[in-house]
Design a protein around this motif. Structure first.
Motif, PDB file in Angstrom:
ATOM      1  N   LEU A   1     -35.569 -56.740  56.820  1.00  0.00           N
ATOM      2  CA  LEU A   1     -36.372 -55.953  55.882  1.00  0.00           C
ATOM      3  C   LEU A   1     -36.214 -56.413  54.434  1.00  0.00           C
ATOM      4  O   LEU A   1     -36.842 -55.847  53.540  1.00  0.00           O
ATOM      5  N   GLN A   2     -35.355 -57.406  54.222  1.00  0.00           N
ATOM      6  CA  GLN A   2     -35.074 -57.919  52.879  1.00  0.00           C
ATOM      7  C   GLN A   2     -34.745 -56.771  51.922  1.00  0.00           C
ATOM      8  O   GLN A   2     -35.417 -56.542  50.922  1.00  0.00           O
ATOM      9  N   CYS A   3     -33.682 -56.034  52.290  1.00  0.00           N
ATOM     10  CA  CYS A   3     -33.271 -54.886  51.496  1.00  0.00           C
ATOM     11  C   CYS A   3     -31.753 -54.777  51.471  1.00  0.00           C
ATOM     12  O   CYS A   3     -31.061 -55.582  52.095  1.00  0.00           O
ATOM     13  N   GLN A   4     -31.251 -53.792  50.785  1.00  0.00           N
ATOM     14  CA  GLN A   4     -29.829 -53.505  50.701  1.00  0.00           C
ATOM     15  C   GLN A   4     -29.508 -52.313  51.608  1.00  0.00           C
ATOM     16  O   GLN A   4     -30.398 -51.486  51.875  1.00  0.00           O
ATOM     17  N   PRO A   5     -28.248 -52.170  52.051  1.00  0.00           N
ATOM     18  CA  PRO A   5     -27.883 -51.023  52.894  1.00  0.00           C
ATOM     19  C   PRO A   5     -28.246 -49.673  52.252  1.00  0.00           C
ATOM     20  O   PRO A   5     -28.655 -48.749  52.945  1.00  0.00           O
ATOM     21  N   GLY A   6     -28.128 -49.587  50.939  1.00  0.00           N
ATOM     22  CA  GLY A   6     -28.464 -48.348  50.239  1.00  0.00           C
ATOM     23  C   GLY A   6     -29.943 -48.001  50.283  1.00  0.00           C
ATOM     24  O   GLY A   6     -30.325 -46.856  50.028  1.00  0.00           O
ATOM     25  N   ASP A   7     -30.775 -48.983  50.607  1.00  0.00           N
ATOM     26  CA  ASP A   7     -32.204 -48.715  50.768  1.00  0.00           C
ATOM     27  C   ASP A   7     -32.474 -48.012  52.095  1.00  0.00           C
ATOM     28  O   ASP A   7     -33.488 -47.341  52.251  1.00  0.00           O
ATOM     29  N   ILE A   8     -31.553 -48.178  53.040  1.00  0.00           N
ATOM     30  CA  ILE A   8     -31.718 -47.624  54.385  1.00  0.00           C
ATOM     31  C   ILE A   8     -30.915 -46.337  54.570  1.00  0.00           C
ATOM     32  O   ILE A   8     -31.379 -45.388  55.174  1.00  0.00           O
ATOM     33  N   LEU A   9     -29.692 -46.322  54.051  1.00  0.00           N
ATOM     34  CA  LEU A   9     -28.798 -45.184  54.242  1.00  0.00           C
ATOM     35  C   LEU A   9     -28.740 -44.321  52.994  1.00  0.00           C
ATOM     36  O   LEU A   9     -28.602 -44.831  51.884  1.00  0.00           O
ATOM     37  N   GLU A  10     -28.817 -43.018  53.198  1.00  0.00           N
ATOM     38  CA  GLU A  10     -28.749 -42.068  52.084  1.00  0.00           C
ATOM     39  C   GLU A  10     -27.823 -40.920  52.487  1.00  0.00           C
ATOM     40  O   GLU A  10     -27.915 -40.416  53.602  1.00  0.00           O
ATOM     41  N   TYR A  11     -26.945 -40.524  51.584  1.00  0.00           N
ATOM     42  CA  TYR A  11     -26.012 -39.424  51.852  1.00  0.00           C
ATOM     43  C   TYR A  11     -26.498 -38.168  51.146  1.00  0.00           C
ATOM     44  O   TYR A  11     -26.894 -38.206  49.983  1.00  0.00           O
ATOM     45  N   LYS A  12     -26.488 -37.051  51.858  1.00  0.00           N
ATOM     46  CA  LYS A  12     -26.785 -35.749  51.275  1.00  0.00           C
ATOM     47  C   LYS A  12     -25.667 -34.793  51.644  1.00  0.00           C
ATOM     48  O   LYS A  12     -25.313 -34.675  52.799  1.00  0.00           O
ATOM     49  N   SER A  13     -25.148 -34.127  50.656  1.00  0.00           N
ATOM     50  CA  SER A  13     -24.086 -33.151  50.877  1.00  0.00           C
ATOM     51  C   SER A  13     -24.673 -31.875  51.484  1.00  0.00           C
ATOM     52  O   SER A  13     -25.774 -31.463  51.132  1.00  0.00           O
ATOM     53  N   ASP A  14     -23.907 -31.267  52.389  1.00  0.00           N
ATOM     54  CA  ASP A  14     -24.318 -29.995  52.974  1.00  0.00           C
ATOM     55  C   ASP A  14     -24.035 -28.832  52.027  1.00  0.00           C
ATOM     56  O   ASP A  14     -24.594 -27.752  52.186  1.00  0.00           O
ATOM     57  N   LYS A  15     -23.150 -29.063  51.057  1.00  0.00           N
ATOM     58  CA  LYS A  15     -22.781 -28.015  50.113  1.00  0.00           C
ATOM     59  C   LYS A  15     -23.877 -27.816  49.092  1.00  0.00           C
ATOM     60  O   LYS A  15     -24.467 -28.757  48.608  1.00  0.00           O
ATOM     61  N   GLN A  16     -24.112 -26.574  48.782  1.00  0.00           N
ATOM     62  CA  GLN A  16     -25.092 -26.259  47.727  1.00  0.00           C
ATOM     63  C   GLN A  16     -24.353 -26.125  46.416  1.00  0.00           C
ATOM     64  O   GLN A  16     -23.325 -25.457  46.343  1.00  0.00           O
ATOM     65  N   SER A  17     -24.856 -26.758  45.379  1.00  0.00           N
ATOM     66  CA  SER A  17     -24.203 -26.709  44.068  1.00  0.00           C
ATOM     67  C   SER A  17     -24.711 -25.569  43.235  1.00  0.00           C
ATOM     68  O   SER A  17     -25.805 -25.154  43.296  1.00  0.00           O
TER      69      SER A  17
ATOM     70  N   ASN B   1     -33.484 -44.208  56.307  1.00  0.00           N
ATOM     71  CA  ASN B   1     -34.813 -44.443  55.735  1.00  0.00           C
ATOM     72  C   ASN B   1     -35.466 -45.724  56.263  1.00  0.00           C
ATOM     73  O   ASN B   1     -36.144 -46.428  55.516  1.00  0.00           O
ATOM     74  N   ILE B   2     -35.296 -46.001  57.535  1.00  0.00           N
ATOM     75  CA  ILE B   2     -35.906 -47.204  58.100  1.00  0.00           C
ATOM     76  C   ILE B   2     -37.429 -47.111  58.047  1.00  0.00           C
ATOM     77  O   ILE B   2     -38.103 -48.094  57.733  1.00  0.00           O
ATOM     78  N   ASP B   3     -37.988 -45.934  58.317  1.00  0.00           N
ATOM     79  CA  ASP B   3     -39.445 -45.769  58.278  1.00  0.00           C
ATOM     80  C   ASP B   3     -40.005 -46.111  56.903  1.00  0.00           C
ATOM     81  O   ASP B   3     -41.063 -46.743  56.803  1.00  0.00           O
ATOM     82  N   VAL B   4     -39.304 -45.705  55.861  1.00  0.00           N
ATOM     83  CA  VAL B   4     -39.744 -45.982  54.492  1.00  0.00           C
ATOM     84  C   VAL B   4     -39.781 -47.484  54.245  1.00  0.00           C
ATOM     85  O   VAL B   4     -40.766 -48.025  53.725  1.00  0.00           O
ATOM     86  N   MET B   5     -38.702 -48.169  54.654  1.00  0.00           N
ATOM     87  CA  MET B   5     -38.631 -49.607  54.442  1.00  0.00           C
ATOM     88  C   MET B   5     -39.643 -50.352  55.307  1.00  0.00           C
ATOM     89  O   MET B   5     -40.230 -51.339  54.871  1.00  0.00           O
ATOM     90  N   LEU B   6     -39.872 -49.879  56.517  1.00  0.00           N
ATOM     91  CA  LEU B   6     -40.891 -50.500  57.372  1.00  0.00           C
ATOM     92  C   LEU B   6     -42.268 -50.390  56.716  1.00  0.00           C
ATOM     93  O   LEU B   6     -43.032 -51.354  56.708  1.00  0.00           O
ATOM     94  N   ALA B   7     -42.571 -49.234  56.159  1.00  0.00           N
ATOM     95  CA  ALA B   7     -43.868 -49.045  55.488  1.00  0.00           C
ATOM     96  C   ALA B   7     -43.982 -49.950  54.266  1.00  0.00           C
ATOM     97  O   ALA B   7     -45.023 -50.576  54.043  1.00  0.00           O
ATOM     98  N   LYS B   8     -42.906 -50.037  53.483  1.00  0.00           N
ATOM     99  CA  LYS B   8     -42.923 -50.888  52.292  1.00  0.00           C
ATOM    100  C   LYS B   8     -43.117 -52.354  52.653  1.00  0.00           C
ATOM    101  O   LYS B   8     -43.745 -53.105  51.912  1.00  0.00           O
TER     102      LYS B   8
END
Length: 71
Positions: free
Chosen positions: A55-71, A6-13
């Protein structure tokens, strides 16, 4: 497993350009683009730290995990 960058998101913010981030972090525009577009296979902790500092942020602001499995 899918990692979303999510670098684009943080750059915009932060109202910062990719060029400015590249200069602050000391990473080439090409490598930043690869990372930003989710094409990178890895990221060094030192690079992640520099991005977070710039960017004055935390790693979790940049990296996001999404599972490929559908629940």
């Amino acid at each position: 497993m899918t990692m979303i960058i999510n670098i684009d998101v943080m750059l915009a913010k932060r109202k910062m350009s990719v060029t400015e981030l590249s200069e602050k972090v000391g990473i080439t525009m090409a490598n930043l683009s690869i990372l930003k577009n989710g094409k990178a296979k890895a990221i060094r902790f030192s690079t992640l730290e520099a991005i977070c500092e710039a960017l004055q942020c935390q790693p979790g602001d940049i990296l996001e995990y999404k599972s490929d499995k559908q629940s």
